[in-house]
Motif scaffolding. Sequence first.
Motif, PDB file in Angstrom:
ATOM      1  N   GLN A 156       0.815  -1.210   0.000  1.00 41.15           N
ATOM      2  CA  GLN A 156       0.000   0.000   0.000  1.00 41.15           C
ATOM      3  C   GLN A 156       0.855   1.269   0.000  1.00 41.15           C
ATOM      4  OE1 GLN A 156      -3.350  -0.134   2.564  1.00 41.15           O
ATOM      5  NE2 GLN A 156      -3.697   2.049   2.499  1.00 41.15           N
ATOM      6  N   CYS A 157       1.957   1.263   0.756  1.00 44.74           N
ATOM      7  CA  CYS A 157       2.777   2.472   0.905  1.00 44.74           C
ATOM      8  C   CYS A 157       3.961   2.519  -0.053  1.00 44.74           C
ATOM      9  CB  CYS A 157       3.292   2.588   2.342  1.00 44.74           C
ATOM     10  SG  CYS A 157       1.994   2.775   3.572  1.00 44.74           S
ATOM     11  N   GLY A 158       4.182   1.468  -0.809  1.00 42.99           N
ATOM     12  CA  GLY A 158       5.310   1.458  -1.734  1.00 42.99           C
ATOM     13  C   GLY A 158       6.628   1.474  -0.991  1.00 42.99           C
ATOM     14  N   SER A 159       7.527   2.367  -1.408  1.00 49.23           N
ATOM     15  CA  SER A 159       8.872   2.393  -0.836  1.00 49.23           C
ATOM     16  C   SER A 159       9.005   3.390   0.317  1.00 49.23           C
ATOM     17  CB  SER A 159       9.888   2.728  -1.932  1.00 49.23           C
ATOM     18  OG  SER A 159       9.614   4.019  -2.447  1.00 49.23           O
ATOM     19  N   ASP A 160       7.914   3.915   0.821  1.00 50.56           N
ATOM     20  CA  ASP A 160       7.962   4.890   1.914  1.00 50.56           C
ATOM     21  C   ASP A 160       8.071   4.164   3.260  1.00 50.56           C
ATOM     22  OD1 ASP A 160       7.685   6.924   3.742  1.00 50.56           O
ATOM     23  OD2 ASP A 160       5.990   7.870   2.715  1.00 50.56           O
ATOM     24  N   ARG A 161       9.292   3.813   3.620  1.00 48.50           N
ATOM     25  CA  ARG A 161       9.514   3.029   4.841  1.00 48.50           C
ATOM     26  C   ARG A 161       9.083   3.786   6.106  1.00 48.50           C
ATOM     27  NH1 ARG A 161      12.646  -1.724   4.281  1.00 48.50           N
ATOM     28  NH2 ARG A 161      13.555  -1.919   2.211  1.00 48.50           N
ATOM     29  N   LYS A 162       9.218   5.108   6.111  1.00 53.70           N
ATOM     30  CA  LYS A 162       8.760   5.882   7.277  1.00 53.70           C
ATOM     31  C   LYS A 162       7.256   5.714   7.455  1.00 53.70           C
ATOM     32  CE  LYS A 162      12.330   9.422   7.360  1.00 53.70           C
ATOM     33  NZ  LYS A 162      12.627  10.852   7.286  1.00 53.70           N
ATOM     34  N   ALA A 163       6.513   5.779   6.354  1.00 51.21           N
ATOM     35  CA  ALA A 163       5.054   5.614   6.433  1.00 51.21           C
ATOM     36  C   ALA A 163       4.699   4.207   6.880  1.00 51.21           C
ATOM     37  CB  ALA A 163       4.417   5.923   5.082  1.00 51.21           C
ATOM     38  N   LEU A 220      -0.303   7.279  19.139  1.00 50.93           N
ATOM     39  CA  LEU A 220       1.142   7.382  19.311  1.00 50.93           C
ATOM     40  C   LEU A 220       1.782   6.529  18.238  1.00 50.93           C
ATOM     41  CD1 LEU A 220       3.592   8.066  21.340  1.00 50.93           C
ATOM     42  CD2 LEU A 220       3.178   5.763  22.204  1.00 50.93           C
ATOM     43  N   THR A 221       2.872   6.999  17.657  1.00 45.76           N
ATOM     44  CA  THR A 221       3.592   6.195  16.689  1.00 45.76           C
ATOM     45  C   THR A 221       5.056   6.590  16.674  1.00 45.76           C
ATOM     46  OG1 THR A 221       3.558   5.302  14.436  1.00 45.76           O
ATOM     47  CG2 THR A 221       3.225   7.686  14.669  1.00 45.76           C
ATOM     48  N   PHE A 222       5.855   5.792  15.979  1.00 49.72           N
ATOM     49  CA  PHE A 222       7.263   6.138  15.790  1.00 49.72           C
ATOM     50  C   PHE A 222       7.762   5.553  14.485  1.00 49.72           C
ATOM     51  CE2 PHE A 222       7.628   1.993  17.820  1.00 49.72           C
ATOM     52  CZ  PHE A 222       8.700   1.403  17.164  1.00 49.72           C
ATOM     53  N   PHE A 223       8.854   6.157  14.005  1.00 50.76           N
ATOM     54  CA  PHE A 223       9.544   5.645  12.813  1.00 50.76           C
ATOM     55  C   PHE A 223      10.994   6.096  12.871  1.00 50.76           C
ATOM     56  CE2 PHE A 223       7.463   9.648  11.720  1.00 50.76           C
ATOM     57  CZ  PHE A 223       8.527  10.407  11.233  1.00 50.76           C
ATOM     58  N   GLN A 224      11.830   5.390  12.119  1.00 52.19           N
ATOM     59  CA  GLN A 224      13.232   5.758  12.022  1.00 52.19           C
ATOM     60  C   GLN A 224      13.379   6.962  11.100  1.00 52.19           C
ATOM     61  OE1 GLN A 224      16.068   2.235  11.806  1.00 52.19           O
ATOM     62  NE2 GLN A 224      14.098   1.317  11.208  1.00 52.19           N
ATOM     63  N   ASN A 225      14.281   7.853  11.442  1.00 55.40           N
ATOM     64  CA  ASN A 225      14.473   9.073  10.651  1.00 55.40           C
ATOM     65  C   ASN A 225      15.315   8.851   9.401  1.00 55.40           C
ATOM     66  OD1 ASN A 225      13.007  10.757  12.404  1.00 55.40           O
ATOM     67  ND2 ASN A 225      14.779  10.866  13.766  1.00 55.40           N
ATOM     68  N   ASP A 226      16.153   7.856   9.409  1.00 54.25           N
ATOM     69  CA  ASP A 226      17.134   7.707   8.329  1.00 54.25           C
ATOM     70  C   ASP A 226      16.779   6.653   7.294  1.00 54.25           C
ATOM     71  OD1 ASP A 226      17.470   5.634  10.085  1.00 54.25           O
ATOM     72  OD2 ASP A 226      19.617   5.886  10.307  1.00 54.25           O
ATOM     73  N   HIS A 227      15.517   6.346   7.153  1.00 50.59           N
ATOM     74  CA  HIS A 227      15.107   5.375   6.128  1.00 50.59           C
ATOM     75  C   HIS A 227      15.381   5.922   4.745  1.00 50.59           C
ATOM     76  CE1 HIS A 227      13.436   1.873   7.946  1.00 50.59           C
ATOM     77  NE2 HIS A 227      12.575   2.536   8.690  1.00 50.59           N
ATOM     78  N   LYS A 228      15.880   5.066   3.909  1.00 48.79           N
ATOM     79  CA  LYS A 228      16.059   5.392   2.496  1.00 48.79           C
ATOM     80  C   LYS A 228      14.995   4.607   1.718  1.00 48.79           C
ATOM     81  CE  LYS A 228      20.453   7.075   3.191  1.00 48.79           C
ATOM     82  NZ  LYS A 228      20.283   7.480   4.524  1.00 48.79           N
ATOM     83  N   PRO A 229      14.480   5.171   0.626  1.00 50.15           N
ATOM     84  CA  PRO A 229      13.505   4.409  -0.172  1.00 50.15           C
ATOM     85  C   PRO A 229      14.096   3.075  -0.617  1.00 50.15           C
ATOM     86  CG  PRO A 229      13.613   6.677  -0.907  1.00 50.15           C
ATOM     87  CD  PRO A 229      14.740   6.489   0.073  1.00 50.15           C
ATOM     88  N   CYS A 230      13.250   2.064  -0.753  1.00 44.69           N
ATOM     89  CA  CYS A 230      13.701   0.732  -1.180  1.00 44.69           C
ATOM     90  C   CYS A 230      14.243   0.808  -2.593  1.00 44.69           C
ATOM     91  CB  CYS A 230      12.552  -0.268  -1.195  1.00 44.69           C
ATOM     92  SG  CYS A 230      11.522  -0.287   0.249  1.00 44.69           S
TER      93      CYS A 230
END
Length: 153
Positions: free
Chosen positions: A69-76, A143-153
């Motif tokens: 659903q989100c494609g390569s947007d690892r933060k999402a 509440l949520t969290f994600f890594q800041n340094d994700h690069k697109p797949c």
Amino acid sequence: MPDYAALIPELKDWNNGNGIDVEAWISCAGNFQLAIGYSTLFWPSFVPFEAYVLREGFTIDGLRAWERQCGSDRKAIESVMNHIHIANTHSSACTDISKERVVFLGRVLRDVYVAKLAWQFPDRSFTVHFNDSEVDDLSDYHLTFFQNDHKPC
């Protein structure tokens, strides 16, 4: 300092109406099973999986569905996989829910997540977000969290 008397009005009723502090109330009203259960909320387990850091208990099928659903947007993807609705931490039959209690709990959990993620993953950077702005529906506080340094797949 939080206004525990406002958040837990029952405190004033204890001790023949003289009141009781929060720790004494916990020792009177709480139990070890609830304490163990709450420990999973207040010191959650995070798991590294592939390029992600996820809350323990995720499913690979769920992750793959969000990847589609989100494609390569690892933060999402991480953000949606790791989100919790504060109101859902208790049953819908719970009658003492209020905006003040949900916001208080969400802010505490935000601080816990920041501390736990930094402690468990000192080599990674995270954004931890709790939307404590005014909302119409208490279930919208999450509440949520994600890594800041994700690069697109």
